[in-house]
Design a protein around this motif. Sequence first.
Motif, PDB file in Angstrom:
ATOM      1  N   ARG A  74     -92.502  19.296  12.367  1.00 37.14           N
ATOM      2  CA  ARG A  74     -94.113  20.061  13.443  1.00 37.14           C
ATOM      3  C   ARG A  74     -93.607  20.384  14.314  1.00 37.14           C
ATOM      4  NH1 ARG A  74     -95.252  15.546  16.661  1.00 37.14           N
ATOM      5  NH2 ARG A  74     -94.482  14.071  16.268  1.00 37.14           N
ATOM      6  N   GLN A  75     -94.363  21.186  14.835  1.00 36.88           N
ATOM      7  CA  GLN A  75     -93.893  20.966  16.598  1.00 36.88           C
ATOM      8  C   GLN A  75     -94.165  20.389  16.906  1.00 36.88           C
ATOM      9  OE1 GLN A  75     -92.972  23.976  17.067  1.00 36.88           O
ATOM     10  NE2 GLN A  75     -93.214  24.714  18.808  1.00 36.88           N
ATOM     11  N   PRO A  76     -93.620  19.683  18.643  1.00 36.54           N
ATOM     12  CA  PRO A  76     -93.792  18.304  19.470  1.00 36.54           C
ATOM     13  C   PRO A  76     -95.090  19.243  20.453  1.00 36.54           C
ATOM     14  CG  PRO A  76     -91.702  19.108  19.087  1.00 36.54           C
ATOM     15  CD  PRO A  76     -92.250  20.030  18.343  1.00 36.54           C
ATOM     16  N   SER A  77     -95.539  17.964  20.301  1.00 32.52           N
ATOM     17  CA  SER A  77     -96.934  18.153  21.520  1.00 32.52           C
ATOM     18  C   SER A  77     -96.383  18.593  22.975  1.00 32.52           C
ATOM     19  CB  SER A  77     -97.878  17.605  21.660  1.00 32.52           C
ATOM     20  OG  SER A  77     -97.119  16.667  21.615  1.00 32.52           O
ATOM     21  N   MET A  99     -85.835  16.212  20.689  1.00 29.07           N
ATOM     22  CA  MET A  99     -87.181  17.318  19.872  1.00 29.07           C
ATOM     23  C   MET A  99     -86.971  17.409  18.652  1.00 29.07           C
ATOM     24  SD  MET A  99     -87.931  17.956  22.661  1.00 29.07           S
ATOM     25  CE  MET A  99     -88.939  19.883  22.491  1.00 29.07           C
ATOM     26  N   SER A 100     -85.701  17.296  17.735  1.00 31.49           N
ATOM     27  CA  SER A 100     -86.473  17.448  16.333  1.00 31.49           C
ATOM     28  C   SER A 100     -87.173  16.501  16.339  1.00 31.49           C
ATOM     29  CB  SER A 100     -85.110  17.478  15.869  1.00 31.49           C
ATOM     30  OG  SER A 100     -84.059  16.467  15.871  1.00 31.49           O
ATOM     31  N   ALA A 101     -87.488  15.526  17.149  1.00 27.78           N
ATOM     32  CA  ALA A 101     -88.022  14.491  16.034  1.00 27.78           C
ATOM     33  C   ALA A 101     -87.400  14.154  15.085  1.00 27.78           C
ATOM     34  CB  ALA A 101     -89.465  15.751  15.591  1.00 27.78           C
ATOM     35  N   GLU A 124     -86.801  23.213  17.485  1.00 23.60           N
ATOM     36  CA  GLU A 124     -88.035  21.808  17.439  1.00 23.60           C
ATOM     37  C   GLU A 124     -87.597  22.767  15.513  1.00 23.60           C
ATOM     38  OE1 GLU A 124     -90.675  23.499  19.960  1.00 23.60           O
ATOM     39  OE2 GLU A 124     -90.148  22.356  20.988  1.00 23.60           O
ATOM     40  N   SER A 147     -87.522  20.465  12.966  1.00 22.85           N
ATOM     41  CA  SER A 147     -88.701  19.224  13.201  1.00 22.85           C
ATOM     42  C   SER A 147     -89.285  19.793  11.875  1.00 22.85           C
ATOM     43  CB  SER A 147     -89.155  19.363  14.003  1.00 22.85           C
ATOM     44  OG  SER A 147     -90.139  18.204  14.248  1.00 22.85           O
ATOM     45  N   GLU A 171     -95.597  14.750  23.615  1.00 23.35           N
ATOM     46  CA  GLU A 171     -94.282  14.525  23.643  1.00 23.35           C
ATOM     47  C   GLU A 171     -93.154  15.470  23.666  1.00 23.35           C
ATOM     48  OE1 GLU A 171     -94.963  13.074  19.023  1.00 23.35           O
ATOM     49  OE2 GLU A 171     -94.458  15.983  19.566  1.00 23.35           O
ATOM     50  N   PHE A 172     -92.926  16.389  24.573  1.00 19.87           N
ATOM     51  CA  PHE A 172     -91.758  16.944  25.109  1.00 19.87           C
ATOM     52  C   PHE A 172     -91.590  16.495  26.403  1.00 19.87           C
ATOM     53  CE2 PHE A 172     -90.393  20.411  27.770  1.00 19.87           C
ATOM     54  CZ  PHE A 172     -89.158  21.200  26.926  1.00 19.87           C
TER      55      PHE A 172
END
Length: 373
Positions: A119-122, A161-163, A114, A117, A125-126
Motif C-alpha cells: 500500500r502507499q505509505p501515508s 519505505m517498502s513497509a 514504495e 509496498s 509514515e513517510f
Amino acid sequence: MAVAPVDGEGRWPVTLSIAVRHRQGTFELDVDLEIGEGLTALFGPSGSGKTTLINLVAGLVRPQAARIVFQGDVWVDTSTGRFVPPHRRRIGYVFQEGRLFPHMSVKGNLRYSERFSSRQPSKAEFDHIIDLLAIGPLLERRPGDLSGGEKQRVALGRALMSAPRLLLMDEPLSALDHSLKASIMPYIERIRDEAGVPILYVSHSVEEVTRLATRVVSVSAGRAEAVGTPERPGSWAADTMPPGNFLEAMVVEQLPEEGLTVAQGRAGRLFLRQANVPVGSHVRVFVPAAEIVLATGEVGLLSTLNRLQGVVEKVSEREGGATVVVDCAGEHLLANVTSRSAAALELAPGKSVTLLFKAISLGPEGMFRHAVG
C-alpha cells in the motif's frame, strides 16, 4: 538445531522457521532454525554461509531442499513445489553498500521503494521514517553528494519505505570506519526498538552483535545454532575477540568539553571516550585485558583516568607472563602482566591492587548499549 517456540512463561514466539539443505559447489548449508522477534544476528566468519542463508530467506536463491515459513505463510516448500517469489514476500534488504540509484535524489530513492509496498505509505509514515533516521536535510541531494554513513541511513530508509514484514541486513556497516559505525548504530537500534519489524542481521563483528542483537545465531561451516542472548560474548565469540572484560554500567554524565562519557558500574566509575549515548542508558563496556595496568600501594598523579580498586583472586601462569583475576566489588576482571611484573608486585590471592586503564582505551566501538528484547 531448532529452538522451541516461546510463550508467556518467558519463551519467545516463533516468527520465522527455516529448515534448509542447499549445496553450492563443494559448500553445503544445512540449517534448522526457529527465529523470533527483535534483531537476530547471524554471527560467524566470512564464508560460513550467513549471506547464503539470508538470500534463501529473501528468495534470491532457490534451495534444493527447504521449508521456510514466515508468520504462518509458507514461502518455500520444496516437497510441494511451492516457491513465493521475492517481490511477494515483502522483505526489506540492506546490503553492505547502499546501492542507491545515482541519478535519483534521496527522496526519489525512498519513493522508488514504495512500488514494492502492499500500500502507499501515508505522509505521517513517510515523515516518521525521515525523523527516525534523521535524513530530512538530505532529501534533495543525490547519492554522489552523501558520505558513507549518510548513504547507509538512506538505504535503511529505503528498505523501511517498502513497509516490509521482515528486514534483512547483510553486514551493513562493514564498509564504514569505526567513527561512522558508531554514528549509524543508534539508528539501527531505533529501527529495532521502534519500527516493529523483525530483523535478520549478518555480521562477523563482535561489537555490532553485542550492541545490537536481541538474540544470536552462530553460523559456522554451513551449520547454524541459536546461542541465546548476546550479553556474554565469550560464550559465542571467544575465538574472534581478544581476552578482556565486559563491565555493566550506567551512563551518568556527558562531558563534551572534555571529550568524555562517564558511567557508573559495580566495579567503580568509568571514564570513556565520548559516545552518543543518553544519560541513564545501561551499557556494557569492553576492557581488553592487555590495556589494564596493575599497581600496588598508593598511586600518585597519572594521566590514567580509570582507577578501580580490587583484590587479586587468582594468578595463572601463561607463556611469557601471567593472567591475573581481580575481584572489583563482585566484578571479576582479567589483566595480563609479564612474569617480571607479577614477581615485582608480589601478586598473589588476597593482594590489594589498583587497576589502571586509559579513557582512550574505551571508545564508542567498545561500548554496547543493552538491546531491548
